[in-house]
Design a protein around this motif. Structure first.
Motif, PDB file in Angstrom:
ATOM      1  N   THR A  75      -7.839  -4.760  -2.152  1.00  0.00           N
ATOM      2  CA  THR A  75      -6.753  -5.416  -2.893  1.00  0.00           C
ATOM      3  C   THR A  75      -5.497  -5.632  -2.051  1.00  0.00           C
ATOM      4  O   THR A  75      -4.553  -6.270  -2.507  1.00  0.00           O
ATOM      5  N   TYR A  76      -5.497  -5.091  -0.826  1.00  0.00           N
ATOM      6  CA  TYR A  76      -4.320  -5.274   0.034  1.00  0.00           C
ATOM      7  C   TYR A  76      -4.531  -6.365   1.084  1.00  0.00           C
ATOM      8  O   TYR A  76      -3.709  -6.529   1.974  1.00  0.00           O
ATOM      9  N   ALA A 130     -10.384  -1.456 -10.169  1.00  0.00           N
ATOM     10  CA  ALA A 130     -10.069  -0.160  -9.551  1.00  0.00           C
ATOM     11  C   ALA A 130      -9.247   0.715 -10.492  1.00  0.00           C
ATOM     12  O   ALA A 130      -9.529   1.916 -10.672  1.00  0.00           O
ATOM     13  N   LEU A 131      -8.223   0.117 -11.119  1.00  0.00           N
ATOM     14  CA  LEU A 131      -7.358   0.885 -12.014  1.00  0.00           C
ATOM     15  C   LEU A 131      -8.099   1.304 -13.278  1.00  0.00           C
ATOM     16  O   LEU A 131      -7.904   2.413 -13.804  1.00  0.00           O
ATOM     17  N   THR A 136      -7.551   6.168  -7.877  1.00  0.00           N
ATOM     18  CA  THR A 136      -6.825   4.888  -7.906  1.00  0.00           C
ATOM     19  C   THR A 136      -6.611   4.352  -6.496  1.00  0.00           C
ATOM     20  O   THR A 136      -6.909   3.194  -6.200  1.00  0.00           O
ATOM     21  N   ALA A 188      -7.883  -5.541  -8.712  1.00  0.00           N
ATOM     22  CA  ALA A 188      -6.991  -4.408  -8.963  1.00  0.00           C
ATOM     23  C   ALA A 188      -7.290  -3.773 -10.319  1.00  0.00           C
ATOM     24  O   ALA A 188      -7.294  -2.537 -10.459  1.00  0.00           O
ATOM     25  N   ASP A 214       2.279   1.789  -3.429  1.00  0.00           N
ATOM     26  CA  ASP A 214       1.258   2.332  -4.334  1.00  0.00           C
ATOM     27  C   ASP A 214       1.093   3.838  -4.147  1.00  0.00           C
ATOM     28  O   ASP A 214       0.912   4.574  -5.118  1.00  0.00           O
ATOM     29  N   ARG A 245       0.833  -1.203   0.000  1.00  0.00           N
ATOM     30  CA  ARG A 245       0.000   0.000   0.000  1.00  0.00           C
ATOM     31  C   ARG A 245       0.872   1.259   0.000  1.00  0.00           C
ATOM     32  O   ARG A 245       0.597   2.233  -0.717  1.00  0.00           O
ATOM     33  N   SER A 277      -0.333  -1.905 -12.187  1.00  0.00           N
ATOM     34  CA  SER A 277      -0.731  -3.296 -12.436  1.00  0.00           C
ATOM     35  C   SER A 277       0.449  -4.240 -12.223  1.00  0.00           C
ATOM     36  O   SER A 277       0.314  -5.297 -11.595  1.00  0.00           O
ATOM     37  N   LEU A 302      -8.476   1.001  -5.000  1.00  0.00           N
ATOM     38  CA  LEU A 302      -7.694  -0.161  -4.564  1.00  0.00           C
ATOM     39  C   LEU A 302      -7.996  -0.510  -3.115  1.00  0.00           C
ATOM     40  O   LEU A 302      -8.071  -1.688  -2.747  1.00  0.00           O
ATOM     41  N   HIS A 335       1.150  -4.702  -8.506  1.00  0.00           N
ATOM     42  CA  HIS A 335       0.264  -5.662  -7.836  1.00  0.00           C
ATOM     43  C   HIS A 335       0.564  -7.095  -8.248  1.00  0.00           C
ATOM     44  O   HIS A 335       0.480  -8.008  -7.427  1.00  0.00           O
TER      45      HIS A 335
END
Length: 502
Positions: free
Chosen positions: A102-103, A121-122, A93, A118, A66, A63, A155, A97, A158
């Motif tokens: 996503t974490y 979200a992106l 973004t 992911a 990111d 995180r 991307s 996420l 992740h």
């Protein structure tokens, strides 16, 4: 140029060395479980518990990375001429996420499922930002390409983090190892919960009532009784010991706690109360170390991470400063007496792990004592002329900076004692019941005991008890500031000490 995956893996696991399997033997002097006794939870490789990492720490690192990437890539989009689109893209973004979880990196989530979350979200943030570029009437291709490149970079990030965490779990670096005490129905419930959730690896079961115990419980082997547990070779790889006897057997629980309290491994209790949901939650708390142990030091991932960072920084600076001195000492050792430059000795590390500690050789090679059956005394004929000087100044300990960098030792901690070291003809570990408590933290180059006057050999039962008491006091009080104080006080204490035999 290294790939993003290998780069992140090196950052995450570079200091966690892999270890040979302990299943070449069982108890210290007995036959071990062969391949048929490895059980369903056996990871690809067993690593010492000191090398274990927590998934949540890696998730926080992901995180944080990111956030840094979003800020940096947003700056690139700003340079391309669209600061509003850059800000909207970065904010949406990071929010997307986080909202899509996503974490979390669940244990049984596939790469496709993670990348789908992911990607959603992106993709949404990309569409919003691209829409702003188009609506603004300044749809320069460079801004659109910058948005696409930024989305692609996150991307790849992740993809890399998911791969790192998946491999870490497969290698046994991210999943706690436990052993269960009690071949009971409660143990069966615990193992079923472990199979459902994947929260822990159950390496084996121990039970004093072997005549009534099965060979295995749901495939997890019964490895012996609790006496075998006390010195089993598997214990340096075990993060928790879990008592799984019936909650009504309070007398037996007390008896087991008293017997197992001598071990450095944290001791927990799995209660047979509730159903499947309660079992899974209880196992998750044990795996995370959030339940206070019945014995042993509570786990603190944050404290361990800070201590490791401190070790890497201080050891690296120490080698930079002491490097020329070490070269001079190495040459002097070689010229002073025949034999190798270094002396290597097997000593106890964290959780009773056997580590190989390095020193400059200070004794005559033909009179070396690897097991410390006879401790050094004043005027000891085994010590060379140069050896007396480097022992008095502790220069002989400088090669242990490499042990620190490997993660086997810390700058500050209890001094590692030789395995089988004797005091007055008796093994030192047998003089104090809680002797192994000093192994609840990595051994150190210096420590609380050292600056409090307990240095050199422990040649009387009283000196052993004092050393253990000071070491345990340090473990209970350990903090970054205490470590810095001990480091600052070490050199003045060594220079001002004329009485300790070293």
């Amino acid at each position: 140029m290294s790939s993003p995956v290998s780069t992140v893996e090196n950052l995450a696991f570079g200091v966690a060395p892999e270890s040979a399997s302990p299943f070449t033997g069982g108890a210290a002097n007995g036959p071990g479980p062969g391949p048929a006794k490895r059980g369903p939870f056996r990871p690809g490789r067993l690593v010492p518990s000191r090398a274990r990492l927590e998934t949540r720490l890696l998730a926080r690192a992901a995180r944080g990375l990111d956030v840094v990437l979003a800020a940096g890539l947003g700056g690139a989009i700003t340079v391309a001429g669209h600061p509003v689109a850059a800000g909207v893209w970065a904010v949406t973004t990071l929010i997307g996420l986080r909202l899509l979880d996503t974490y979390a990196f669940p244990r049984k989530q596939s790469l496709a499922a993670h990348m789908a979350r992911a990607g959603l979200a992106l993709g949404v943030s990309l569409l919003i930002a691209t829409g702003l570029v188009v609506v603004s009437g300044r749809s320069e291709p460079t801004a659109v390409w910058a948005l696409l490149a930024a989305t692609g970079a996150l991307s790849v990030s992740h993809l890399a983090w998911w791969t790192v965490i998946a491999r870490g779990r497969a290698q046994g670096r991210l999943t706690p190892n436990i052993v269960v005490v009690g071949a009971t129905k409660n143990a069966e419930r615990l193992i079923e919960a472990a199979m459902r959730t994947g929260e822990v690896n159950v390496l084996g079961v121990f039970d004093d009532r072997l005549d009534r115990a099965p060979e295995n419980i749901l495939g997890v082997p019964v490895l012996g009784d609790t006496s075998a547990l006390l010195d089993h070779r598997i214990m340096p790889y075990v993060d928790r010991i879990v008592i799984a006897v019936a909650s009504t057997a309070q007398a037996r629980v007390r008896q087991l706690v008293e017997k197992l309290d001598v071990l450095p491994n944290p001791l927990h209790l799995f209660i047979d109360v509730g159903g499947v949901v309660e079992d899974d939650a209880a196992l998750a708390r044990i795996a995370a170390g959030s339940d206070s142990p019945l014995s042993g030091s509570p786990a603190s991932a944050r404290r361990a991470l800070l201590k490791r960072a401190q070790d890497l920084i201080v050891a690296s600076l120490g080698l930079l400063v002491a490097g020329p001195i070490m070269l001079v000492v190495a040459l002097a050792v070689k010229l002073d007496s025949p034999g190798p430059i270094f002396f290597r000795q097997r000593r106890h590390g964290f959780n009773n792990e056997v580590i190989l500690v390095w020193k400059f050789r200070s004794m005559r090679h033909d009179m070396a004592d690897a097991c410390a059956t006879r401790q050094v005394t004043y005027g000891d004929e085994r010590v060379t002329r140069l050896g007396r000087f480097i022992r008095k100044t502790s220069l002989d300990e400088l090669p242990q900076l490499f042990n620190v960098l490997k993660g086997e030792m810390s700058i500050v901690g209890p001094r590692p004692h030789a395995i089988g070291m004797k005091t007055g003809g008796v093994e030192s570990a047998k003089l104090v019941a809680q002797y192994a408590h000093r192994h609840r933290i990595k051994p150190g180059l210096t420590g609380w005991a050292a600056i409090k006057g307990s240095r050199g050999p422990v040649d009387t039962p009283e000196s052993v008890r004092l050393r253990v008491a000071l070491d345990v006091e340090y473990i209970e009080r350990q903090s970054l500031w205490l470590d810095l104080y001990i480091i600052a006080m070490t050199i003045p204490c060594l220079l001002g000490d004329r009485s300790a035999v070293r």
